[in-house]
Each structure stands twice: as C-alpha cells, then as structure tokens.
Design an enzyme around this catalytic site. Structure first.
Site, mmCIF file in Angstrom:
data_model
loop_
_atom_site.group_PDB
_atom_site.id
_atom_site.type_symbol
_atom_site.label_atom_id
_atom_site.label_comp_id
_atom_site.label_asym_id
_atom_site.label_seq_id
_atom_site.Cartn_x
_atom_site.Cartn_y
_atom_site.Cartn_z
ATOM 1 N N HIS A 180 0.859 -1.172 0.000
ATOM 2 C CA HIS A 180 0.000 0.000 0.000
ATOM 3 C C HIS A 180 0.894 1.221 0.000
ATOM 4 O O HIS A 180 1.739 1.371 0.875
ATOM 5 C CB HIS A 180 -0.926 0.004 1.217
ATOM 6 C CG HIS A 180 -1.816 1.215 1.238
ATOM 7 N ND1 HIS A 180 -3.037 1.236 0.618
ATOM 8 C CD2 HIS A 180 -1.630 2.454 1.755
ATOM 9 C CE1 HIS A 180 -3.582 2.436 0.763
ATOM 10 N NE2 HIS A 180 -2.744 3.192 1.447
ATOM 11 N N CYS A 181 0.727 2.090 -0.976
ATOM 12 C CA CYS A 181 1.607 3.245 -1.075
ATOM 13 C C CYS A 181 0.871 4.478 -0.557
ATOM 14 O O CYS A 181 -0.167 4.854 -1.102
ATOM 15 C CB CYS A 181 2.006 3.446 -2.534
ATOM 16 S SG CYS A 181 3.007 4.910 -2.777
ATOM 17 N N VAL A 182 1.398 5.084 0.507
ATOM 18 C CA VAL A 182 0.715 6.260 1.060
ATOM 19 C C VAL A 182 0.846 7.463 0.132
ATOM 20 O O VAL A 182 0.003 8.349 0.146
ATOM 21 C CB VAL A 182 1.245 6.647 2.456
ATOM 22 C CG1 VAL A 182 0.779 5.674 3.507
ATOM 23 C CG2 VAL A 182 2.738 6.789 2.473
#
Ligand SMILES: *[C@@H]1O[C@H](CO)[C@@H](O)[C@H](O)[C@H]1NC(C)=O
Ligand SMILES: [Zn+2]
Ligand SMILES: [Zn+2]
Length: 346
Positions: A180-182
């Site tokens: 998951h890429c913020v």
C-alpha cells in the site's frame, strides 16, 4: 557557529539520511518506528491523556487509514521545487545559453510523471470482489509455499486468490498485491504496478534532471565569478589563494535557496532511483514486495538448500528468489499486460 561547522552539519545530516534510508528501507522495524516507540515510552507517562489520544489518532489517520495527506505533501514539495527552478535557475541558465530544449525537459517530465501519478491514484489495483473472485482464482496457481489453496480472508469473506493480500488500510483484498503506497493513497496491485514503475522512473528522472541543470548552473556561476583564481589577505596581511571551501561558502551565501534545493534533490534522487531499481529487479524476477518479504528466511520444509537435490522431490532451485521467473521478457510482459480475470464457461 561559523560557516564551516554549519556546512559540515548539513552534509553529515544529508549523508546520514541517505545511508539510514538505504540500510533500513523495507525493514518493518525502521529506526523511525523504534525512535517513535521509545519516545512514546519515555514521554508517555508525562504527557496528558488528551495529547496521547490526539497523537495516536493522528498517526492512525496518517498511516492506517486512507487519506490524501501525502498526495498534498507530494504536490507541495513539487510546487516548491518547480517554483524555485522556474524563478531562479531558469533565468540563470538562459543567460549562460542553455538551450530552451534542455530547459523544457523538466516540464515534460513533470507532465509525464503527473499522468502516471494520477493513473496510480485512480486505477483499481485489482480488488478481489464477489463478482470477480471466481475468475481471479484462476489467474495464478497456488504454490503451496507462500500461498495455499482454500484460505479465505476473514474480513472480506472471500477465498484468497494466489498472490493476493488483504490491505488493512483500504480494507479490501487485492490481487497480486505489492504494497500500500501512502504517496498515491492506493494499493499497488496487478492492474497498476506498471504505472507505479513508470511513475517511479519519471519522478527520479525529474529529480535527477533538475539537479543536473542546477549543478551546471552553479558550476558556471563559479567559473564566471573567477573565484577559483582569486585570493584574499589573511590576518597577517599575506595573500592566500581562495580554496574550494571559499567557493562553497560563496555559493551558499549567494544562492542559499538553490543550494538547499540541490541538496534535497540529490537526496531524493538517490532514494527514488534505488527504490525504482529495486522494483525493477522485483518485476524482472516475477515477485511482488509482499512475496519478497514473505519469502525472506523461508526454508523449504522438505529440504535444506545445501542438500536440496538429494532430499527434496521438488526442483532443486525452488528455494531461490527467482523461483517464479519464466524469463525476463515474460515477467515484464506480465507487468505491462496483466492477466485479466477469466470467466470460465462450464
Ligand atoms: C509468476 O509467478 C507466478 C507464481 O507466483 C506464476 O503463476 C506465474 O505464471 C509467473 N509469471 C511469469 C510470467 O513467469
Ligand atoms: Zn480481505
Ligand atoms: Zn491499500
């Protein structure tokens, strides 16, 4: 504090950041989390309850819930760099006859990067849904190594396809889950890994190109100022040649904003380029970051690597990193033309 001390501190801080980030990137226990944990332990008992609750909620909001915060930070940093570049560097470069073509490269890269950035944000990463799950189950075979057949996600209550993972931030299972890429506030999965790779490359190219143009400009500024051959009178009235330190000090005092921008860009460039290369490597060996971390320290139940061929009935390299690779071209092809869920007719 004199200039030299300040400068040394600045360089040491930048270098330490680079080294720390390189060393600990990808580890769950990063120095930042350790530091935060320790700070919480030390200051926990003496901070008021409401402040504790507030900071906990803030951390939760930032890292455990979907939020656009990092997208805004991203855009702000970019705006700052481009404003500085356009406002100061561009003019200097024009004066010293840098062609308009090479000066427009950063803007072209910005447009490209923004396109991939938006695609990363908007594109569905390959959410496992009730409707699609039957088709998604057929895309990859279970390897009975990292992924076992017949396991359901307790939250989504759907059978987990091979290579999928439940994203706790988005609260959904994602097919061929990477992470998951913020920064894009989205998962990276089967359907947007290609945009993520292109995004990383265009972003590092952007940082690298602006850094190069800025460095070139500074070099010209130094050459033109004649500082390299200048000399000064020391306290005894003797002529001393102005050394490199003098030049650096001069640059710092004349172009403070540009120098800080350059430091930031060089730092960001090495970080991003390293990360982009890591992801390229993963793409080439047909692995996701999720699988990479999962298989760290993985030991086959049947054998020990050293004696693999004698003890184990599986192929002798099944414990290796590139176990799943079917050739570079095929691996890359799968990233850029991800297999779609098929609807079996039977
Ligand atoms: C990549 O690995 C998976 C297993 O994790 C495999 O099912 C798939 O066929 C591989 N794809 C390529 C292109 O090698
Ligand atoms: Zn799930
Ligand atoms: Zn997610």
């Amino acid at each position: 504090m004199d200039f030299l001390t300040l400068f040394v501190i600045y360089v040491v801080v930048v270098l330490t950041c680079i080294v720390l980030v390189c060393k600990y990137s990808g580890q769950q226990q990063s120095p930042v989390t350790i530091l935060l944990d320790n700070l919480a332990k030390i200051f926990g008992p003496i901070t008021p309850k409401w402040l504790q609750r507030f900071s906990q909620r803030a951390m939760h909001k930032l890292f455990h819930q979907r939020s656009n915060m990092f997208i805004y930070i991203h855009i702000l940093l970019e705006l700052a760099v481009y404003a500085e570049f356009t406002y100061e560097v561009f003019g200097y470069c024009r004066e010293m006859d840098t062609t308009l073509a090479s000066l427009s490269v950063p803007y072209i890269l910005l447009a490209l990067k923004t396109l991939f950035f938006c695609l990363c944000i908007k594109k569905d990463p390959g959410t496992v849904t009730k409707k699609k799950v039957a088709g998604q189950l057929h895309i990859y075979k279970y390897d009975s190594r990292l992924f076992h057949p017949g396991v359901s996600c307790p939250t989504c209550q759907l059978v987990k396809p091979a290579r999928s993972k439940h994203c706790r931030v988005c609260n959904r299972c994602v097919q061929r889950f990477d992470h998951h890429c913020v920064w894009v506030n989205n998962c990276i999965g089967s359907q947007n890994t290609r945009y993520f790779l292109l995004y990383l490359f265009s972003l590092s190219a952007m940082a690298g190109d602006i850094a190069l143009l800025t460095g070139d400009m500074l070099l010209h500024a130094v050459l033109r100022s004649g500082l390299l051959h200048a000399s000064y009178l020391d306290e005894n009235g003797l002529q001393q040649p102005a050394g490199p330190l003098f030049v650096v000090q001069h640059l710092f005092l004349t172009f403070p904003r540009i120098i800080f921008m350059l430091g930031f860009l060089v730092f960001i460039f090495f970080l991003l380029a390293g990360y982009a290369l890591f992801h390229t490597y993963l793409a080439l060996i047909n692995q996701t970051s999720n699988e990479w971390y999962k298989s760290r320290g993985y030991v086959c139940q049947h054998c020990h690597p050293a004696t693999a061929d004698r003890l184990c009935s599986m192929s002798s390299d099944h414990y290796k990193r590139h176990f799943y690779s079917k050739g570079l071209l095929q691996n890359i092809g799968e990233i850029f033309f991800p297999p779609q869920p098929v609807h079996k007719k039977d």
